[in-house]
Motif scaffolding. Structure first.
Motif, mmCIF file in Angstrom:
data_model
loop_
_atom_site.group_PDB
_atom_site.id
_atom_site.type_symbol
_atom_site.label_atom_id
_atom_site.label_comp_id
_atom_site.label_asym_id
_atom_site.label_seq_id
_atom_site.Cartn_x
_atom_site.Cartn_y
_atom_site.Cartn_z
ATOM 1 N N ASN A 79 -13.830 -8.653 5.122
ATOM 2 C CA ASN A 79 -12.933 -7.474 4.883
ATOM 3 C C ASN A 79 -11.544 -7.953 5.245
ATOM 4 O O ASN A 79 -10.530 -7.066 4.962
ATOM 5 C CB ASN A 79 -13.414 -6.369 5.929
ATOM 6 N N GLY A 80 -11.543 -8.869 6.033
ATOM 7 C CA GLY A 80 -10.048 -9.382 6.548
ATOM 8 C C GLY A 80 -10.035 -10.865 6.961
ATOM 9 O O GLY A 80 -11.207 -11.242 7.640
ATOM 10 N N ALA A 86 0.667 -19.472 7.525
ATOM 11 C CA ALA A 86 1.363 -18.592 6.674
ATOM 12 C C ALA A 86 0.796 -18.603 5.354
ATOM 13 O O ALA A 86 0.643 -17.672 4.766
ATOM 14 C CB ALA A 86 2.961 -18.876 6.695
ATOM 15 N N ASN A 87 0.422 -19.691 4.840
ATOM 16 C CA ASN A 87 -0.228 -19.800 3.408
ATOM 17 C C ASN A 87 -1.616 -19.089 3.367
ATOM 18 O O ASN A 87 -1.645 -18.218 2.504
ATOM 19 C CB ASN A 87 -0.425 -21.138 3.005
ATOM 20 N N VAL A 88 -2.309 -19.129 4.505
ATOM 21 C CA VAL A 88 -3.669 -18.226 4.511
ATOM 22 C C VAL A 88 -3.252 -16.582 4.459
ATOM 23 O O VAL A 88 -3.680 -15.941 3.735
ATOM 24 C CB VAL A 88 -4.468 -18.642 5.734
ATOM 25 N N LEU A 98 -7.133 -7.428 4.302
ATOM 26 C CA LEU A 98 -6.419 -7.241 5.394
ATOM 27 C C LEU A 98 -6.047 -8.643 5.876
ATOM 28 O O LEU A 98 -6.993 -9.424 6.150
ATOM 29 C CB LEU A 98 -7.368 -6.854 6.338
ATOM 30 N N ALA A 99 -4.638 -8.892 6.401
ATOM 31 C CA ALA A 99 -4.102 -10.224 6.912
ATOM 32 C C ALA A 99 -3.724 -9.813 8.118
ATOM 33 O O ALA A 99 -2.751 -9.094 8.238
ATOM 34 C CB ALA A 99 -3.203 -10.753 5.821
ATOM 35 N N VAL A 121 6.313 -13.661 6.500
ATOM 36 C CA VAL A 121 5.031 -13.609 6.023
ATOM 37 C C VAL A 121 4.816 -12.056 5.753
ATOM 38 O O VAL A 121 4.170 -11.829 4.578
ATOM 39 C CB VAL A 121 3.826 -14.347 6.566
ATOM 40 N N ARG A 122 5.243 -11.219 6.658
ATOM 41 C CA ARG A 122 4.901 -9.716 6.566
ATOM 42 C C ARG A 122 3.187 -9.507 6.565
ATOM 43 O O ARG A 122 2.624 -8.946 5.532
ATOM 44 C CB ARG A 122 5.375 -8.892 5.321
ATOM 45 N N PRO A 123 2.571 -9.967 7.580
ATOM 46 C CA PRO A 123 1.097 -9.742 7.662
ATOM 47 C C PRO A 123 0.837 -8.328 7.946
ATOM 48 O O PRO A 123 1.775 -7.418 8.104
ATOM 49 C CB PRO A 123 0.683 -10.399 8.774
#
Length: 179
Positions: A79-80, A86-88, A98-99, A121-123
Motif C-alpha cells: 500500500n505504501g 528521493a528516486n524511490v 503512498l510515499a 520530492v514532496r512525499p
C-alpha cells in the motif's frame, strides 16, 4: 492518499509479524526482510485486512534503483513505500502509491538537507528519526551507564532544560543564541 495514523506496528524481526497481524491496528510497516519473503508478507497482511507499508531500502537482495522499484510496484504491490531515497519516493508517487520519506535528523546540517529534499520530492508524509530526544537520552544513559551529551536540533532554552532534566550531562549546539 490515505496517510496512516495512530500506532503503526513496525516489523523488524519475522517472529513479530504474526503478532502485528493480530493487533487492531490497520497498518503494518515491514522494516527489514529478504526479497524472497516480502511478497508473502504483503499477501498475508492484505488477507488480514491490513494496509502494508514496506521500507524499500531495507529489502535485502533488492537494488534501490528504478528497476527494483518497478518490481516492487508490479509484483509485491504494498500500500505504501518508506525510503530515504528521493528516486524511490518519486517513483512511488508517480504510480499512485503512498510515499513516506524517512529522514534521520542527526544535527542542524542534516535537518537543513532533509528539508531541502522534502521540499524537492514532496512525499506524502515524513517519518522522522529520532522521534523523541529526551526519552532517548534517558534510555541511552540507563542502558549504557555512560554520560550522554545531547546534540542536534536544540533550538530553545526549554529544549536545553528538557535534555538536562532527562539526564544529559551537557548539550552541544551550534545555535549561538544558546551559548
Amino acid at each position: 492518499m490515505h496517510v496512516p495514523t495512530g500506532i503503526l506496528p513496525a516489523i523488524r524481526k519475522l517472529k513479530d509479524f504474526d503478532r502485528a497481524l493480530e493487533t487492531s491496528y490497520p497498518t503494518i510497516v515491514i522494516l527489514e526482510t529478504r526479497l524472497s519473503q516480502i511478497k508473502n508478507l504483503v499477501t498475508y497482511s492484505k488477507r488480514a485486512n491490513k494496509n502494508i507499508l514496506v521500507h524499500f531500502d531495507l529489502i535485502q537482495g533488492l537494488k534501490s534503483d528504478d528497476y527494483g522499484m518497478e518490481y516492487v510496484l508490479r509484483e509485491i504491490k504494498p500500500n505504501g513505500i518508506l525510503s530515504t531515497r528521493a528516486n524511490v519516493i518519486k517513483m512511488a508517487k508517480k504510480h499512485g502509491m503512498l510515499a513516506i520519506q524517512r529522514v534521520f535528523l542527526l544535527d542542524s546540517l542534516a535537518l537543513e538537507q532533509n528539508i531541502k529534499l522534502i521540499k524537492s520530492v514532496r512525499p506524502h508524509c515524513i517519518e522522522v528519526l529520532p522521534g523523541i530526544i529526551p526519552t532517548m537520552i534517558q534510555y541511552l544513559s540507563e542502558e549504557t551507564g555512560l554520560p550522554v551529551i545531547a546534540g542536534g536540533l536544540i533550538k530553545t532554552d526549554d529544549q536545553v532544560q528538557q535534555a538536562l532534566e532527562a539526564g544529559a550531562f551537557g548539550v552541544s549546539t551550534s545555535n549561538t543564541d544558546l551559548w
